[in-house]
Design an enzyme around this catalytic site. Structure first.
Site, mmCIF file in Angstrom:
data_model
loop_
_atom_site.group_PDB
_atom_site.id
_atom_site.type_symbol
_atom_site.label_atom_id
_atom_site.label_comp_id
_atom_site.label_asym_id
_atom_site.label_seq_id
_atom_site.Cartn_x
_atom_site.Cartn_y
_atom_site.Cartn_z
ATOM 1 N N LYS A 284 34.225 44.280 43.435
ATOM 2 C CA LYS A 284 34.470 45.133 44.595
ATOM 3 C C LYS A 284 34.063 46.578 44.352
ATOM 4 C CE LYS A 284 38.216 42.456 46.721
ATOM 5 N NZ LYS A 284 38.054 41.242 45.935
ATOM 6 N N GLU B 96 42.614 51.712 46.801
ATOM 7 C CA GLU B 96 42.146 52.175 48.103
ATOM 8 C C GLU B 96 43.278 52.865 48.850
ATOM 9 O OE1 GLU B 96 38.918 48.672 49.186
ATOM 10 O OE2 GLU B 96 40.877 48.708 50.176
ATOM 11 N N HIS C 49 48.682 39.576 52.586
ATOM 12 C CA HIS C 49 47.233 39.703 52.448
ATOM 13 C C HIS C 49 46.500 38.363 52.509
ATOM 14 C CE1 HIS C 49 48.043 43.853 51.508
ATOM 15 N NE2 HIS C 49 48.786 43.504 50.482
ATOM 16 N N ARG D 298 29.777 33.363 50.316
ATOM 17 C CA ARG D 298 30.004 31.928 50.496
ATOM 18 C C ARG D 298 30.382 31.677 51.940
ATOM 19 N NH1 ARG D 298 35.467 32.270 51.065
ATOM 20 N NH2 ARG D 298 36.587 33.738 49.738
#
Length: 625
Positions: A116, A200, A235, A297
């Site tokens: 990420k 973040e 999440h 994917r």
């Protein structure tokens, strides 16, 4: 075109790939572990190869075993579905080096987008807006703490190699950062073999919007519009839909164009998803939507895109992998209506959504919607894999119609004795704010108690249970009304029936004929079960019931499933408050915190971090203070 495709996955995605491959005339090879020997996908494939014991690391996650199965079966190609090896660049390279066709993006693209932090730097260079935060190489706890303090709370800690909601923690205040970081790293290491994280800023009213992209080796790249995956719990996506509510054409064009640029920046091929986080405090605006990550994917939620575009995304994957150009140009793609998908999990909302395992003595799914199921009646839900057992997908001309259709479908689910989230899903879909499109990722958390807990048994449920009990009692076999299930002229008088459930004892007036209302009911070895609204209500005879005592009244904290103890937060002699964490159990790829059932003192605690424990094992015992 491919000739013989090995599917390096299991469950509903394996069945999904088999379905399209069969239609296209491509033979399929399934691989399976000990736990999946009797699974439907194994029987449905043209061939099947056993690859090892139940634990995924000894079977589905072992590249050597998968490649050996491909050689043994004569496969010319491998499709890894999602999860497991699907985003493993090293595995993709080994597939290609073995002379096989890899149904997926180039290994270089997987690497570029797999981490990420590096992906965000790359996207920033390509002109794709990214979420503010820290993606640095320095992983020292002190540096991460300092960066979180600089960004400002709340922040989100995310595993660099993460996905599926694993290795992710929201931190509200600085004092909670160290504990959250440690937990996040443990889960990331267990799930991905990599405990590095990024940080973040936490968007206070976030929407999760993602764009389906496709590219081929001839330089063509398109998007198939967006999906909204904002309805999440911890999440993890719960309900997905396409298109996103409140998305106007101008914002759609900006976001989807950015997604295509992201794919082109890494010379992408095949199916991929560009995930964005949107600040929805002022609606969806192009300048308040940021890149989060790319999933290299097919996604679990791909059926909603298939529904609104009329395209088979697995077919697109197989054609692109065979060297063909994309089946459609951008101008040939359009949105038709609205689609929603609900993920049916084997889990118990009443116990904090702990996974539920066991044999599916009853497993009935609805008609009228698309059903992608991993299991069938009589099958087994094991502790070794993700607890998602089916997906239900609706499609209608309007969003309101899609929501109503999917809610009705969830209410028709009948599963026993394994617990599911079907009633929870139905309540989410019928919640007025959801129907109105007022969604964000905090939607479920803000309404958790109302959405998660089944209401007490209604009079309708009690009458259904009492009626079935009367019909099952022995009596004079010559009595003519005993064999009738419908109307009878001189119906027998009402009779008093006693029932017991978790809420206590009930006295019900019922007739000894079966009702034809909305509930369905079955007999079990323990008593009766009534299904209504997606929930399952179990009843026993009060004379044999335990009396509804509080399961925690003796102070025993029981392991809800087999798993591994990863953290011990208390010790014998400690005084603890109700709700205080005692142990953390890792099972079914997730960490589950077991807490004190009341204020008390720990009198027994004989497990240590690293211990394997079985379902039903007593882990801790408390006494009242």
């Amino acid at each position: 075109m491919l000739k013989r495709l090995l599917i390096a996955n299991r469950g509903e995605i394996a069945r999904r790939i088999i379905r399209t491959a069969r239609r296209m005339g491509v033979e399929t090879v399934a691989v399976y572990s000990d736990a999946d020997a009797a699974a439907p996908f194994v029987a449905e494939a043209d061939r099947a190869v056993h690859i090892g014991p139940a634990p995924a690391r000894e079977s589905y996650l072992d590249p050597a075993k998968v490649l050996a199965a491909a050689r043994e079966s004569g496969a010319d190609s491998i499709h890894a579905g999602y999860g497991f090896l699907s985003e493993n660049a090293d595995f993709a390279e080994r597939v290609i080096a073995a002379g096989l066709i890899w149904v997926g993006p180039p290994p270089s693209a997987i690497r570029a987008m797999g981490l990420k932090d590096a992906a965000k730097r790359l996207m920033s260079e390509a002109g794709v807006p990214v979420t503010p935060g820290y993606q640095g190489e320095d992983q020292a706890e002190a540096r991460l703490q300092a960066e979180a303090d600089r960004i400002g709370y709340p922040v989100l800690i995310k595993a660099v190699a993460g996905g599926g909601g694993k290795g992710m923690r929201k931190v509200e205040v600085s004092a909670e950062f160290a504990a959250a970081l440690a937990s996040c790293r443990r889960e990331a290491a267990a799930s991905f073999g990599d405990d590095r994280v990024l940080i973040e800023t936490y968007v206070t009213r976030p929407r999760h919007v993602e764009v389906q992209v496709f590219a081929d080796r001839h330089g063509n790249a398109v998007h198939l519009f967006e999906r909204d995956c904002s309805l999440q719990r911890r999440h993890q996506k719960v309900i997905e839909e396409a298109p996103a509510p409140g998305m106007d054409p101008a914002v759609r064009e900006a976001v989807c164009a950015a997604a295509v640029r992201a794919a082109q920046a890494v010379a992408y091929e095949g199916a991929g998803t560009i995930e964005f986080i949107a600040d929805a405090s002022e609606g969806l605006r192009a300048d308040r939507i940021w890149f989060m990550e790319m999933n290299t994917r097919l996604q679990v939620e791909h059926p909603v895109t298939e529904a609104i575009t009329g395209q088979d995304l697995v077919e697109w994957q197989l054609r692109v992998a065979s060297g063909e150009p994309l089946p459609k140009t951008q101008g040939e793609l359009a949105i038709n209506g609205h689609a929603m998908e609900a993920r049916l999990y084997a889990e118990n909302p009443a116990t904090g959504f702990l996974p539920s395992i066991g044999r599916l003595e009853r497993f009935r799914l609805p008609d009228g919607v698309r059903v992608d199921s991993a299991v069938e009646e009589g099958g087994e839900v094991t502790p070794f894999y993700d607890p998602m057992i089916a997906k239900l997908i609706s499609h209608a001309p309007t969003r309101e119609g899609a929501a109503a259709s999917l809610a009705a479908a969830c209410e028709q689910v009948e599963v026993w004795p394994v617990k599911t989230n079907a009633a929870f899903l139905a309540r989410c879909l019928a919640e007025p704010d959801f129907v109105a499109g007022h969604v964000d990722t905090g939607f479920i958390g803000a309404r958790l108690d109302a959405l998660a807990l089944d209401p007490p048994a209604s009079p309708e449920v009690l009458v259904a249970a009492a009626t079935l009990r009367l019909a099952s009692e022995p009596g004079d076999p010559t009595e003519p009304w005993r064999g009738l299930e419908g109307f009878r002229l001189n119906a027998p008088p009402c009779m008093e029936v006693r029932l017991q459930d978790e809420a206590g004892a009930h006295v019900v007036q019922a007739r000894s004929i079966r009702t034809h209302g909305r509930p369905a009911a079955i007999r079990t070895d323990e008593g009766l079960v009534v299904f209504v609204g997606g929930a399952a209500y179990a009843f026993t005879d009060p004379s044999s019931a335990a009396g509804g005592a509080d399961a925690a009244s003796d102070g025993a904290v029981i392991s809800p499933m087999p798993g591994r103890i990863v953290q011990v937060s208390a010790k014998a002699g400690d005084a603890v408050a109700k709700g205080a964490p005692l142990l953390t159990l890792e099972a079914m790829k997730m960490e589950h915190v077991l807490v004190a059932p009341f204020d008390g003192v720990v009198v027994e605690l004989d497990v240590r971090a690293g211990d394997q424990v079985g379902e039903g094992a007593t882990l801790v015992r408390l006494e009242c203070a």
